[in-house]
Design a protein around this motif. Structure first.
Motif, PDB file in Angstrom:
ATOM      1  N   THR A  67       0.830  -1.256   0.012  1.00 29.32           N
ATOM      2  CA  THR A  67      -0.129   0.161   0.146  1.00 29.32           C
ATOM      3  C   THR A  67       0.296   0.868  -0.018  1.00 29.32           C
ATOM      4  OG1 THR A  67       0.089   0.299   2.652  1.00 29.32           O
ATOM      5  CG2 THR A  67      -1.969  -0.932   1.034  1.00 29.32           C
ATOM      6  N   TRP A  68       2.251   0.702  -0.359  1.00 31.70           N
ATOM      7  CA  TRP A  68       3.307   2.423   0.080  1.00 31.70           C
ATOM      8  C   TRP A  68       2.268   3.490  -1.423  1.00 31.70           C
ATOM      9  CZ3 TRP A  68       5.779   4.239  -4.207  1.00 31.70           C
ATOM     10  CH2 TRP A  68       5.768   3.139  -5.698  1.00 31.70           C
ATOM     11  N   TRP A  69       1.964   3.120  -2.489  1.00 30.60           N
ATOM     12  CA  TRP A  69       1.551   4.106  -3.078  1.00 30.60           C
ATOM     13  C   TRP A  69       0.640   4.856  -3.140  1.00 30.60           C
ATOM     14  CZ3 TRP A  69      -3.146   3.442  -5.115  1.00 30.60           C
ATOM     15  CH2 TRP A  69      -4.030   1.993  -4.913  1.00 30.60           C
ATOM     16  N   ILE A  70      -0.720   4.154  -2.102  1.00 30.66           N
ATOM     17  CA  ILE A  70      -1.306   4.995  -1.898  1.00 30.66           C
ATOM     18  C   ILE A  70      -1.178   5.916  -0.496  1.00 30.66           C
ATOM     19  CG2 ILE A  70      -2.757   3.155   0.005  1.00 30.66           C
ATOM     20  CD1 ILE A  70      -4.645   5.835  -2.393  1.00 30.66           C
ATOM     21  N   MET A  71      -0.373   5.698   0.205  1.00 32.18           N
ATOM     22  CA  MET A  71       0.770   6.465   1.264  1.00 32.18           C
ATOM     23  C   MET A  71       1.321   7.299   0.781  1.00 32.18           C
ATOM     24  SD  MET A  71       1.185   2.821   4.078  1.00 32.18           S
ATOM     25  CE  MET A  71       1.847   4.391   5.274  1.00 32.18           C
ATOM     26  N   LEU A  72       1.214   7.054  -0.601  1.00 32.64           N
ATOM     27  CA  LEU A  72       2.594   8.424  -0.784  1.00 32.64           C
ATOM     28  C   LEU A  72       1.476   9.307  -1.273  1.00 32.64           C
ATOM     29  CD1 LEU A  72       5.441   9.702  -2.002  1.00 32.64           C
ATOM     30  CD2 LEU A  72       5.274   7.864  -3.931  1.00 32.64           C
ATOM     31  N   ILE A  73       0.390   8.893  -2.054  1.00 30.85           N
ATOM     32  CA  ILE A  73      -0.148   9.886  -2.371  1.00 30.85           C
ATOM     33  C   ILE A  73      -1.156  10.865  -1.358  1.00 30.85           C
ATOM     34  CG2 ILE A  73      -2.583   9.964  -3.537  1.00 30.85           C
ATOM     35  CD1 ILE A  73      -2.095   7.512  -5.441  1.00 30.85           C
ATOM     36  N   THR A  74      -1.652   9.975  -0.630  1.00 32.29           N
ATOM     37  CA  THR A  74      -2.127  10.892   0.550  1.00 32.29           C
ATOM     38  C   THR A  74      -0.884  11.506   1.378  1.00 32.29           C
ATOM     39  OG1 THR A  74      -3.194   8.723   1.874  1.00 32.29           O
ATOM     40  CG2 THR A  74      -2.539  10.391   2.991  1.00 32.29           C
ATOM     41  N   VAL A  76       1.021  13.443  -0.357  1.00 33.31           N
ATOM     42  CA  VAL A  76       1.326  14.278  -1.278  1.00 33.31           C
ATOM     43  C   VAL A  76       0.151  15.718  -1.338  1.00 33.31           C
ATOM     44  CG1 VAL A  76       0.796  15.195  -3.753  1.00 33.31           C
ATOM     45  CG2 VAL A  76       2.808  13.207  -2.868  1.00 33.31           C
ATOM     46  N   LEU A  77      -0.768  14.889  -0.779  1.00 32.46           N
ATOM     47  CA  LEU A  77      -2.550  15.567  -0.780  1.00 32.46           C
ATOM     48  C   LEU A  77      -2.299  15.959   0.605  1.00 32.46           C
ATOM     49  CD1 LEU A  77      -5.426  13.238  -2.385  1.00 32.46           C
ATOM     50  CD2 LEU A  77      -3.716  14.844  -3.861  1.00 32.46           C
ATOM     51  N   SER A  78      -2.340  15.791   1.860  1.00 36.82           N
ATOM     52  CA  SER A  78      -1.486  16.669   3.113  1.00 36.82           C
ATOM     53  C   SER A  78      -1.195  17.508   2.533  1.00 36.82           C
ATOM     54  CB  SER A  78      -1.388  15.388   4.143  1.00 36.82           C
ATOM     55  OG  SER A  78      -0.088  15.137   4.006  1.00 36.82           O
ATOM     56  N   THR A  79       0.200  17.192   2.284  1.00 37.27           N
ATOM     57  CA  THR A  79       0.840  18.674   2.166  1.00 37.27           C
ATOM     58  C   THR A  79       0.803  19.278   1.573  1.00 37.27           C
ATOM     59  OG1 THR A  79       3.640  16.610   2.010  1.00 37.27           O
ATOM     60  CG2 THR A  79       3.229  18.816   0.897  1.00 37.27           C
ATOM     61  N   LEU A  80      -0.193  19.173   0.173  1.00 34.97           N
ATOM     62  CA  LEU A  80      -0.889  20.467  -0.805  1.00 34.97           C
ATOM     63  C   LEU A  80      -2.161  20.795   0.049  1.00 34.97           C
ATOM     64  CD1 LEU A  80      -1.279  19.095  -3.805  1.00 34.97           C
ATOM     65  CD2 LEU A  80      -0.235  20.434  -3.538  1.00 34.97           C
ATOM     66  N   GLY A  81      -2.843  20.112   1.228  1.00 38.39           N
ATOM     67  CA  GLY A  81      -3.285  20.973   2.230  1.00 38.39           C
ATOM     68  C   GLY A  81      -2.366  21.748   2.618  1.00 38.39           C
ATOM     69  N   SER A  82      -1.751  21.534   3.518  1.00 35.76           N
ATOM     70  CA  SER A  82      -1.343  22.391   4.157  1.00 35.76           C
ATOM     71  C   SER A  82      -0.134  23.905   3.736  1.00 35.76           C
ATOM     72  CB  SER A  82       0.314  21.324   4.491  1.00 35.76           C
ATOM     73  OG  SER A  82      -0.377  19.757   5.513  1.00 35.76           O
TER      74      SER A  82
END
Length: 268
Positions: A67-74, A76-82
């Motif tokens: 599941t590393w790929w979905i964790m990586l996407i998550t 990146v999205l959280s970084t964008l949110g921050s």
């Protein structure tokens, strides 16, 4: 300048309250939705109570390896949110979700670069005990304190990137180091208290609602509903923490950024 923790807390709450609509959209898209999808679609395997350390590492390692790929996407999205929230806190110009997200996208690569410049050395620090032995003592006495210190000295990298509009990762980190001078411990204990308080509140609410959902909707559906509520609470907490970090930057920078022009920061 000595950090006023009460001012940072009150300013963070005020900013969150006064910008609730914008922050809800950002948190919903970039914090809640990825966390809820990941939690519902990828359930970690149960580790037997009598499992050894090696067995536990093997079981969890296999799960995260898949599941590393979905964790990586998550991530990146959280970084964008921050970054989007830091952008809203940094300026009165174009204070819209679309404007904040556009600037966040532009700042993503510099933020990743700054994170790698910090993360790689910290990762190497954690690799040293594995190579030389004495893992427990070395981690407690040296690696963990150093990692915490570095994290606190660079924690304002996001606000610096969005407020001072510099895209050089080295400059971003140097600026964060300069702003946090003499306040790293205060920032650490401030965030630690926030995490502890949030963990207690979320545990209580999650346990109570979990029992109610399971009683009303059954075990499987009830657990899924409880997971969604947990994702909502975690997203809300994340927004508050990011807002407080933005206000810490505002307080410690004092609107001064050396040779860099800083847009006026706002709380409402």
């Amino acid at each position: 300048m000595k950090l006023d923790l009460d001012q940072a807390w009150q300013s963070g709450l005020r900013f969150t309250r006064n910008n609730a609509g914008l922050l809800t959209v950002i948190a919903g898209l970039l914090f809640f939705l990825p966390a809820a999808v990941f939690g519902l679609m990828f359930v970690p395997p149960e580790v037997p109570e009598n499992a050894t350390w090696d067995e536990m590492v093997t079981i969890l390692g296999a799960f995260y390896g898949e599941t590393w790929w979905i964790m990586l996407i998550t991530l990146v999205l959280s970084t964008l949110g921050s970054l989007a929230i830091y952008r809203l806190a940094a300026s009165r110009d174009d204070r819209t979700v679309s404007g904040a997200l556009q600037d966040a996208v532009k700042g993503l690569l510099p933020m990743i670069g700054a994170s790698l410049l910090v993360g790689i050395p910290v990762g190497l620090l954690f690799a040293i005990p594995l190579a030389i032995g004495g893992v427990g003592v070395f981690l407690i006495l040296f690696v963990i304190p150093v990692a915490i210190w570095i994290s606190m000295r660079t924690i304002l990298s996001g606000p610096v990137l969005m407020a001072e509009r510099t895209n050089n990762p080295v400059t971003i980190l140097k600026r964060s180091f300069a702003i946090t001078q003499g306040n790293s411990l205060r920032i650490f204990f401030f965030l630690l208290l926030l995490v502890i308080a949030a963990a207690i509140v979320m545990a209580i609410i999650g346990a109570v609602l979990g029992l109610v959902f399971i009683a009303v909707a059954g075990s499987e559906t009830g657990e899924q509903l409880a997971l969604i509520v947990s994702a909502v609470l975690e997203s809300a907490f994340t927004v508050v923490v990011i807002a407080c970090i933005a206000m810490i930057y505002r307080q410690l920078s004092g609107g001064q950024a050396g040779t860099t022009s800083v847009p006026p920061t706002v709380e409402d």
